[in-house]
Design a protein around this motif. Structure first.
Motif, PDB file in Angstrom:
ATOM      1  N   VAL A  10     103.754 -28.525 -39.366  1.00  0.00           N
ATOM      2  CA  VAL A  10     102.408 -28.619 -39.916  1.00  0.00           C
ATOM      3  C   VAL A  10     102.070 -27.271 -40.542  1.00  0.00           C
ATOM      4  O   VAL A  10     102.150 -26.239 -39.868  1.00  0.00           O
ATOM      5  CB  VAL A  10     101.368 -28.972 -38.829  1.00  0.00           C
TER       6      VAL A  10
ATOM      7  N   PHE B  15      97.013 -29.465 -32.925  1.00  0.00           N
ATOM      8  CA  PHE B  15      98.464 -29.324 -32.785  1.00  0.00           C
ATOM      9  C   PHE B  15      98.822 -28.934 -31.352  1.00  0.00           C
ATOM     10  O   PHE B  15      99.712 -29.524 -30.732  1.00  0.00           O
ATOM     11  CB  PHE B  15      98.972 -28.281 -33.779  1.00  0.00           C
TER      12      PHE B  15
ATOM     13  N   TYR C 102     102.523 -31.360 -44.286  1.00  0.00           N
ATOM     14  CA  TYR C 102     103.384 -31.700 -43.152  1.00  0.00           C
ATOM     15  C   TYR C 102     104.781 -32.066 -43.665  1.00  0.00           C
ATOM     16  O   TYR C 102     104.952 -32.579 -44.777  1.00  0.00           O
ATOM     17  CB  TYR C 102     102.791 -32.856 -42.328  1.00  0.00           C
TER      18      TYR C 102
ATOM     19  N   TYR D 112     103.738 -25.019 -36.147  1.00  0.00           N
ATOM     20  CA  TYR D 112     102.458 -24.838 -36.835  1.00  0.00           C
ATOM     21  C   TYR D 112     102.528 -23.483 -37.523  1.00  0.00           C
ATOM     22  O   TYR D 112     102.647 -22.445 -36.855  1.00  0.00           O
ATOM     23  CB  TYR D 112     101.301 -24.884 -35.834  1.00  0.00           C
TER      24      TYR D 112
ATOM     25  N   ILE E  96      92.695 -27.618 -36.700  1.00  0.00           N
ATOM     26  CA  ILE E  96      94.045 -28.164 -36.840  1.00  0.00           C
ATOM     27  C   ILE E  96      94.980 -27.524 -35.816  1.00  0.00           C
ATOM     28  O   ILE E  96      95.801 -28.210 -35.196  1.00  0.00           O
ATOM     29  CB  ILE E  96      94.577 -27.928 -38.268  1.00  0.00           C
TER      30      ILE E  96
ATOM     31  N   ALA F 172      99.129 -25.127 -42.071  1.00  0.00           N
ATOM     32  CA  ALA F 172      97.660 -25.048 -42.138  1.00  0.00           C
ATOM     33  C   ALA F 172      97.267 -24.343 -43.434  1.00  0.00           C
ATOM     34  O   ALA F 172      97.079 -23.128 -43.464  1.00  0.00           O
ATOM     35  CB  ALA F 172      97.107 -24.315 -40.935  1.00  0.00           C
TER      36      ALA F 172
ATOM     37  N   ASP G 169      92.436 -23.854 -42.588  1.00  0.00           N
ATOM     38  CA  ASP G 169      92.054 -24.177 -41.208  1.00  0.00           C
ATOM     39  C   ASP G 169      91.091 -23.106 -40.698  1.00  0.00           C
ATOM     40  O   ASP G 169      91.358 -22.409 -39.719  1.00  0.00           O
ATOM     41  CB  ASP G 169      93.296 -24.272 -40.323  1.00  0.00           C
TER      42      ASP G 169
ATOM     43  N   PHE H 124     100.060 -35.944 -32.581  1.00  0.00           N
ATOM     44  CA  PHE H 124      99.344 -35.049 -33.487  1.00  0.00           C
ATOM     45  C   PHE H 124      98.334 -35.830 -34.332  1.00  0.00           C
ATOM     46  O   PHE H 124      97.158 -35.451 -34.412  1.00  0.00           O
ATOM     47  CB  PHE H 124     100.317 -34.312 -34.401  1.00  0.00           C
TER      48      PHE H 124
ATOM     49  N   THR I 229     100.764 -34.187 -48.024  1.00  0.00           N
ATOM     50  CA  THR I 229      99.585 -33.351 -47.794  1.00  0.00           C
ATOM     51  C   THR I 229      98.455 -34.235 -47.275  1.00  0.00           C
ATOM     52  O   THR I 229      98.459 -35.449 -47.463  1.00  0.00           O
ATOM     53  CB  THR I 229      99.138 -32.655 -49.085  1.00  0.00           C
TER      54      THR I 229
ATOM     55  N   ILE J 267      96.062 -29.649 -44.835  1.00  0.00           N
ATOM     56  CA  ILE J 267      97.363 -29.348 -44.246  1.00  0.00           C
ATOM     57  C   ILE J 267      98.461 -29.944 -45.121  1.00  0.00           C
ATOM     58  O   ILE J 267      98.224 -30.840 -45.937  1.00  0.00           O
ATOM     59  CB  ILE J 267      97.503 -29.911 -42.815  1.00  0.00           C
TER      60      ILE J 267
END
Length: 311
Positions: free
Chosen positions: A97, A111, A88, A26, A107, A99, A102, A132, A70, A86
């Motif tokens: 991921v 996670f 990914y 993350y 988020i 952020a 956020d 997730f 996205t 987010i």
């Protein structure tokens, strides 16, 4: 922050990430550049730019050896809908991921919640991704249930004719929220279907059932949203019908009053002509006669209306 999964979920430095170990990360947009350089994934920088765009609908790309995209995530916090964004990135044994937005840290919490579900031997890379995205929609069914109860309360207000001035605004807010949630779940369905198709054979075929489960959950939530949207449409129709009914009742009252007093107006006009040879003008009981005639006329009209059940 990055975590690797061997005997347990443990934090790992970016420079020590191994391609042979399942790893989840993350990161913030500020960490994206360093991450892209060390791990050799320049797509992350482009994803951060795409995720920052104002459009709601996001996308997913399936390439040789990786999957990225996205997503605009709608988080339900204290009965408020907060939109986070987010990016990914998925490749063999690596799930990242980013952020992009956020503010409420929802988020990050989702996670970390997926990381805590590590269960040793039964854990897999596909489960990690599934956990997730499952946390992403965690609690949404309760939010939709509260919305359903709210619509039921508004229906009771319509039936009891106690809607108030803010009724239309409440309906508009619910309709807007349901539109946002519908687009949101359509995104999630697209993501789930792409992962389930496994076009580039990046994921284990034996574990794809998890993504099928996630897609079905998102589809059921979307169906619930569609049902609630239809309910708001029907509720608005019922509200407008209630307004028309009240207007008709008001017009009925005015019409009844006009019909009752119209004969009195005719009588008053008739005897107000003041011709010289009108016999009632000099009659001693003329005034009493006209008064009695008026009372009898009104009483007769009222009796007729009651017999016809118009009043």
């Amino acid at each position: 922050m990055f975590y690797e999964f061997v005997d347990d979920a443990a934090a790992v430095d970016l420079e020590k990430i191994s391609s042979s170990v399942i790893t989840a990360g993350y990161i913030t947009p500020g960490e994206a550049k360093k991450t892209a350089q060390i791990l050799g994934i320049p797509q992350i920088l482009n994803l951060c730019t795409d995720a920052g765009k104002s459009s709601f609908r996001a996308g997913i790309e399936v390439c040789d050896g990786c999957i990225f995209g996205t997503l605009k995530i709608v988080s339900i916090t204290d009965n408020r809908t907060l939109s986070d964004r987010i990016a990914y990135y998925i490749r063999k044994n690596l799930f990242i991921v980013v952020a992009v937005s956020d503010e409420s840290c929802c988020i990050r919490d989702k996670f970390l919640g997926s990381i805590k579900r590590f269960s040793g031997d039964t854990f897999s890379f596909e489960k990690l991704i599934y956990f997730f995205f499952e946390y992403v929609i965690d609690g949404d069914s309760k939010y939709l249930e509260r919305t359903e109860f709210l619509i039921s309360q508004l229906e009771e207000q319509v039936l009891s004719q106690d809607t108030g001035k803010g009724f239309n605004l409440k309906l508009l807010e619910i309709k807007k929220d349901m539109l946002i949630m519908r687009n949101y779940y359509e995104q999630l369905i697209d993501v789930g279907e792409a992962l389930e198709d496994n076009e580039n054979e990046l994921l284990d075929e034996n574990e794809l059932n998890y993504f099928r489960i996630f897609t079905n959950k998102a589809r059921r939530l979307k169906d619930n949203v569609d049902m609630l949207r239809d309910s708001t449409v029907h509720l608005r129709d019922a509200y407008e019908s209630s307004l028309e009914l009240n207007l008709n009742r008001t017009m009925k009252i005015f019409t009844t009053v006009n019909v009752i007093f119209l004969p009195l107006t005719v009588i008053a006009g008739w005897y107000g002509m003041n011709f010289d040879f009108m016999p009632e003008l000099k009659w001693r009981w003329g005034y009493v006669f006209v008064t009695a005639l008026s009372v009898i006329t009104v009483a007769a009209i009222v009796l007729i209306f009651k017999k016809k059940k118009w009043i």
